[in-house]
Design a protein around this motif. Structure first.
Motif, mmCIF file in Angstrom:
data_model
loop_
_atom_site.group_PDB
_atom_site.id
_atom_site.type_symbol
_atom_site.label_atom_id
_atom_site.label_comp_id
_atom_site.label_asym_id
_atom_site.label_seq_id
_atom_site.Cartn_x
_atom_site.Cartn_y
_atom_site.Cartn_z
ATOM 1 N N LYS A 120 -19.031 -11.428 -34.682
ATOM 2 C CA LYS A 120 -18.666 -12.918 -34.179
ATOM 3 C C LYS A 120 -17.379 -13.058 -33.959
ATOM 4 C CE LYS A 120 -23.121 -14.807 -33.918
ATOM 5 N NZ LYS A 120 -23.442 -15.303 -32.626
ATOM 6 N N ASN A 121 -16.916 -14.084 -33.226
ATOM 7 C CA ASN A 121 -15.469 -14.670 -32.797
ATOM 8 C C ASN A 121 -14.692 -13.495 -32.419
ATOM 9 O OD1 ASN A 121 -15.935 -17.132 -33.701
ATOM 10 N ND2 ASN A 121 -16.142 -16.518 -36.241
ATOM 11 N N GLN A 122 -15.207 -12.563 -31.526
ATOM 12 C CA GLN A 122 -14.350 -11.707 -30.848
ATOM 13 C C GLN A 122 -14.431 -11.863 -29.276
ATOM 14 O OE1 GLN A 122 -12.646 -9.376 -32.286
ATOM 15 N NE2 GLN A 122 -13.082 -9.619 -34.493
ATOM 16 N N PRO A 123 -14.005 -12.709 -28.981
ATOM 17 C CA PRO A 123 -14.090 -13.200 -27.288
ATOM 18 C C PRO A 123 -13.271 -12.144 -26.549
ATOM 19 C CG PRO A 123 -12.559 -14.908 -28.535
ATOM 20 C CD PRO A 123 -13.254 -14.132 -29.367
ATOM 21 N N ALA A 124 -12.118 -11.724 -26.649
ATOM 22 C CA ALA A 124 -11.353 -10.678 -26.049
ATOM 23 C C ALA A 124 -12.226 -9.325 -25.944
ATOM 24 C CB ALA A 124 -10.135 -10.603 -26.564
ATOM 25 N N LEU A 125 -12.752 -8.801 -27.048
ATOM 26 C CA LEU A 125 -13.434 -7.687 -27.079
ATOM 27 C C LEU A 125 -14.676 -7.775 -26.365
ATOM 28 C CD1 LEU A 125 -13.697 -4.661 -28.144
ATOM 29 C CD2 LEU A 125 -14.675 -5.579 -30.077
ATOM 30 N N LEU A 126 -15.404 -8.857 -26.548
ATOM 31 C CA LEU A 126 -16.560 -9.055 -25.902
ATOM 32 C C LEU A 126 -16.125 -9.016 -24.292
ATOM 33 C CD1 LEU A 126 -19.742 -9.768 -25.976
ATOM 34 C CD2 LEU A 126 -18.978 -12.102 -26.193
ATOM 35 N N HIS A 182 -7.038 -12.716 -37.397
ATOM 36 C CA HIS A 182 -7.603 -11.305 -37.765
ATOM 37 C C HIS A 182 -8.879 -11.154 -37.037
ATOM 38 C CE1 HIS A 182 -8.496 -7.762 -40.050
ATOM 39 N NE2 HIS A 182 -9.967 -8.602 -40.282
ATOM 40 N N ALA A 183 -9.714 -12.388 -36.898
ATOM 41 C CA ALA A 183 -11.023 -12.298 -36.339
ATOM 42 C C ALA A 183 -10.515 -12.093 -34.850
ATOM 43 C CB ALA A 183 -11.688 -13.528 -36.601
ATOM 44 N N SER A 184 -9.659 -12.207 -34.245
ATOM 45 C CA SER A 184 -9.342 -12.244 -32.770
ATOM 46 C C SER A 184 -8.659 -11.037 -32.315
ATOM 47 C CB SER A 184 -8.824 -13.295 -32.249
ATOM 48 O OG SER A 184 -7.324 -13.624 -32.569
#
Length: 280
Positions: free
Chosen positions: A232-238, A31-33
């Motif tokens: 936090k923990n959104q590497p793809a969006l970031l 969910h976080a990703s």
């Protein structure tokens, strides 16, 4: 026999809890990703701003969101593959919790990356910069700079970096917080407070639009970058947001939007580079 049965039942329950915990953790991680994927699937990116901090975000004559950050957000959404931006009006003091609770996907509203905020949310690459100044009534001849704020009533926007700076550096001043930048300038104009600390651009915009009898005094107090914030923990969006901003920095989009909203002679790209050098 009963003990063996009880022990076996306890082991089975423990194993079940363990599996449930692993699955729950995996679900939470998934969910976080998912924010970027969810935004693309829904065709909507939810972006928070105050809609009351010109020239970064404001409401235009048609009562629609406008400003530098608003146009930046729309361009970022387009470049990461999302068709529409839904702007969520909120205040600076709520931005971090709003991101953590999933109220919106991004905050793009002149938000400065600070160590305190960075513990709770992530920031993308900077796309804006400004200096913060002291504003006083036009007939005030006593306040000419930071030393003159001792014992004075100083207005700041609640939850903003100018509030943090004021509380850290103006220990002998009476710091008063406001949820809305327009209200703090209204109180300055009527004499309820002695000074306001706000960005040069925001202060001049309020003064000019509302025809307030105020002026800017002293040297810049602090020089601050602004960047998009996300949970936090959104590497793809970031990664997608950073790529979009880097492209906009390189292809002239940021320069064009800054000249439109901040000022025709303002060098946003060059000033961001100088500010980053100074911070480093």
């Amino acid at each position: 026999m009963m003990n063996r049965f009880a022990n076996g039942a306890r082991r089975a329950r423990f194993a079940g809890w363990l599996v449930f915990g692993v699955l729950a953790g995996t679900t939470a991680q998934a969910h976080a990703s998912d924010l970027l994927a969810s935004a693309k699937s829904a065709g909507v990116l939810r972006v928070a701003n105050t809609q009351s901090s010109p020239p970064w975000s404001l409401l235009d004559n048609s009562n629609q969101p406008a400003g530098y950050d608003v146009e930046m957000a729309r361009e970022v959404a387009k470049r990461i593959g999302v068709a529409e931006v839904v702007f969520v009006a909120d205040s600076f003091k709520n931005f971090v919790e709003g991101l953590k609770s999933g109220k919106y996907d991004l905050v793009m509203n002149d938000l400065t990356p600070t160590p305190e905020r960075g513990k709770q949310v992530d920031f993308g690459v900077p796309y804006g910069v400004e200096d913060f100044r002291i504003f006083v009534r036009a007939d005030n001849a006593n306040i000419k700079g930071q030393p003159d704020l001792k014992g004075k009533r100083v207005g700041v926007t609640t939850g903003s970096s100018n509030e943090s700076w004021a509380r850290a550096h103006l220990k002998d001043s009476d710091i008063r917080t406001y949820d809305n930048g327009g209200l703090v300038f209204s109180d300055l104009g009527t004499g309820r407070i002695d000074a306001v600390i706000i960005s040069h651009f925001g202060g001049m915009k309020y003064a000019n639009v509302n025809h307030l009898p105020v002026k800017e005094v002293g040297d810049p107090l602090i020089y601050q970058l602004s960047a998009p914030a996300l949970a936090k923990n959104q590497p793809a969006l970031l990664a997608a947001v950073n790529k979009a901003i880097d492209e906009m920095m390189a292809d002239g989009t940021i320069d064009r939007l800054a000249k439109k909203w901040v000022g025709p002679n303002y060098d946003m790209v060059g000033t961001i580079a100088k500010a980053k050098e100074q911070k480093e």
